[in-house]
Design an enzyme around this catalytic site. Structure first.
Site, short mmCIF file in Angstrom:
data_model
loop_
_atom_site.label_atom_id
_atom_site.label_comp_id
_atom_site.label_asym_id
_atom_site.label_seq_id
_atom_site.Cartn_x
_atom_site.Cartn_y
_atom_site.Cartn_z
N THR A 176 69.61 74.06 41.95
CA THR A 176 69.71 74.14 43.41
C THR A 176 70.83 73.29 43.97
O THR A 176 71.48 73.65 44.95
CB THR A 176 68.37 73.68 44.03
OG1 THR A 176 67.32 74.48 43.48
CG2 THR A 176 68.39 73.86 45.54
N LYS A 198 58.21 65.67 37.31
CA LYS A 198 58.20 66.39 38.58
C LYS A 198 56.73 66.67 38.92
O LYS A 198 56.10 67.50 38.29
CB LYS A 198 59.00 67.70 38.45
CG LYS A 198 59.08 68.50 39.75
CD LYS A 198 60.00 69.71 39.63
CE LYS A 198 60.04 70.49 40.94
NZ LYS A 198 60.97 71.63 40.89
N THR A 244 65.83 71.12 38.99
CA THR A 244 64.73 70.14 38.95
C THR A 244 63.58 70.59 38.04
O THR A 244 62.80 69.75 37.59
CB THR A 244 64.18 69.87 40.36
OG1 THR A 244 63.76 71.11 40.94
CG2 THR A 244 65.25 69.23 41.23
N ASP A 245 63.47 71.88 37.76
CA ASP A 245 62.30 72.37 37.00
C ASP A 245 62.13 71.65 35.67
O ASP A 245 61.01 71.30 35.29
CB ASP A 245 62.43 73.88 36.74
CG ASP A 245 61.81 74.71 37.85
OD1 ASP A 245 61.99 74.33 39.02
OD2 ASP A 245 61.15 75.72 37.54
#
Lengths: 417, 417
Positions: free
Chosen positions: A87, A240, A163-164
């Protein structure tokens, strides 16, 4: 005044001349100087003269900029920006209405004019993928790219990453590299076209962390829902913990290692860290990818998995057990067979916080008798990455799983804290 | 004075006569009255007369007590205590040095004299296992036993359960039962022989919750590391988030539903709940156990699992994806094949907090196109249990996964909270 125009911009006594570039923020103009350097200028109080309309092909200028060298300021440290996609390097794809990754590292500089003046930058694109598509093969490319940047003189490296799976890549680099400089992962939970985007602050804080003293693999993301600071997490202890919040990343079972204040640009560390220059650069790219992660939950079909596990010919298996590190009694002989066949089986807990301790209950003692190794309080995902590394790099990978290699395991004798 | 002696105990003007039983706490005497009722008496200021030494076989008295009816006080509500095993019903096994489950519900009364006087108790043993050995078959026995207790007039039910998989059993009963009374799960993170044991306070608070107004399936465990209160969690939103802490259980993504103050015995609710008597008892024991939970992490061997998933002949699959609900692109066609074969594939997130949203990124949109169902913010473990239930009880189980059935899914339109 449109992108592609040749412009002269005067602001606060400084004049810049060059080609106006697309800017992702309404507050800044981006001007590509003749030397190839992109400069970000606050729009407020800026005087702009259009010298020539539509003077340049913006696309050509952008692709040129991807290969350009950036003006060097010898008073500033050098930070390498490595883009892998995600992203932070994406814009809305108007064809589908969704977000796709399509930027390179130079584009990030253009998108984040606030980065200008903080460092000399080297830009580099390793890949351009959403991070759910990350693989151990890409971790190796990334580790190699980071090492090359450090060898080329980078004082710090910032890795732009989706970020995953950022925590997995950060763990992988923690094991694959001994680093004399900071390696700081950052990303974005909200794309740049959203008013709540976190891409500018995260990138700025990551650069500040890359200039600071902790020569570790870190993750730098929003510390809270405010835009005031980023937290610095050790790559092997971070997770996360929320699908969408900007402060989704948390250090599990401890305070974050440090914090970057956005306004004052100060970097503070709260715990011990490896100091800049304390070790020489060392790279070990070998991973044994023949490792699986098995999550045990009630209703687990032992027979089905026994077959899978026996036929998989694994070298390592991380079990995400319940509580202190348990599975259904029926599964224990299956794990014992694997151990007897030379597979390293490491136990972690789906509780995520707290350490595994298989000395307390019958089930745990049976697991230890079966040769299952306790991975302490190592996070299950980190344990998977570590086992890939340990199998390829350590004579006794089982013993390695019991000890901290890169801060993933907090040594404590008592499980009851 | 030894267990088995016939004794007369006078304290605070009350005299009890019966057989002295083993007590797990040094502060209390336990006397088995002639009617079979076990009474706990504070040792302090108690006058004890031994009427006959070694008058009774304690083991026989204990097994007799397991079948005995307890003296009935018509001013008190009736609470059924159902034991399934676990730490709350265990003592140290001196053979192995570890803890094994070996108590029944009546023994819990003996171990926790503080329960006396709060309710009329009915005791019942469904099973005696460490909870990592729980199975859907035992959930059915448990649901049936709870239903029978409610039909027999219980004003509330307390289920003693191992902590490892308590959240799964609580979820199962949330779907299997419509209940007009509270069903309160409790357990213990530290066995009764440890000074820090939480078994007494948890059991007392659970009984108080079982007498209160929220006719839901709840989990009652320490609210903090202090011994001052227990939190009441909705069975479908709770998770054991620490391997060993007494306050390991947390409601994910929300405040706990309520709280029981230990000192004042007050039960407070902070959010809406189903009221006592609002629904009639209804039991549906059918579950489709042909459901698997698949956790996706980088390095996932798509080929290996494609084979497993195709040959497993599943009816349902819960995927624990990354971030907003993603997996590697290579896995999507495998999931699409399953959906085409009639398998319900539901997406959850390993982030645990926040909701799945597959409309944002390409990967997610591809998953939706493949027919994967978004399970909102349902926890992955709860989603597995729910899918077992939905496949057996709903005409459109996929649609059921998108909607809240038992409080497991918080309805919100925007994923960015």
């Amino acid at each position: 005044m449109n992108p592609g125009d040749r412009v002269r911009v005067e602001r606060a006594g400084v004049t810049n001349e060059g080609v106006l570039m697309p800017s992702s923020t309404p507050d800044h103009l981006v001007v590509k100087l003749d030397g190839g350097y992109n400069v970000g200028i606050a729009r407020e109080d800026a005087d702009v003269d259009v010298l020539e309309s539509d003077a340049h092909d913006v696309e050509a200028a952008q692709s040129e900029s991807a290969e350009s060298e950036i003006a060097f300021d010898e008073d500033l440290p050098t930070v390498s920006l490595i883009s892998t996609g995600g992203t932070i390097a994406s814009t809305v794809d108007y064809r589908t209405g969704a977000v796709t990754a399509q930027f390179d590292a130079e584009d990030v500089l253009r998108a984040v004019p606030d980065l200008a003046g903080r460092a000399n930058y080297r830009g580099r694109v390793v890949t351009n993928i959403l991070s759910e598509n990350m693989t151990p093969a890409v971790w190796k490319e990334l580790a190699e790219a980071v090492a090359e940047e450090i060898r080329a003189g980078a004082d710090g490296v910032v890795v732009m990453h989706g970020t995953d799976t950022m925590q997995f890549s950060a763990s992988a680099l923690s094991y694959m590299l001994d680093t004399p400089v900071p390696i700081v992962f950052t990303g974005s939970q909200r794309s740049a076209d959203r008013p709540s985007s976190d891409n500018v602050m995260n990138a700025v804080c990551a650069v500040e962390a890359a200039k600071a003293d902790a020569a570790e693999v870190l993750v730098c993301m929003h510390a809270s829902t405010s835009d005031d600071a980023c937290a610095l997490h050790r790559g092997t202890r971070v997770r996360k913990n929320h699908t969408s919040r900007r402060d989704a990343f948390e250090t599990v079972g401890a305070e974050p290692l440090g914090r970057v204040e956005y306004d004052t640009e100060t970097v503070e560390f709260r715990r011990d860290y490896a100091e800049r220059g304390a070790v020489d650069l060392d790279v070990g790219l070998e991973l044994n990818e023949n490792v699986d992660l098995l999550k045990f939950t009630p209703g687990f079909d032992t027979e089905r998995y026994a077959e899978l596990l026996r036929s998989a010919d694994l070298d390592g298996l991380v079990v995400e057990g319940t509580g202190l590190g348990h599975v259904h009694t029926d599964l224990i002989p299956v794990l014992e067979d694997l151990v007897d066949d030379g597979v390293v089986v490491a136990m972690t807990s789906q509780c995520l916080e707290g350490r595994v301790c298989d000395r307390v209950y019958d089930t745990g003692r049976d697991l230890l008798d079966a040769g299952v190794v306790e991975a302490g309080d190592t996070l299950p995902g980190t344990a998977k990455v570590k086992l890939m590394w340990a199998l390829a790099n350590r004579d006794d990978p089982a013993e390695a799983m019991r000890r901290s290699v890169a801060g993933e395991l907090q040594e404590r004798s008592v499980p009851w804290t």
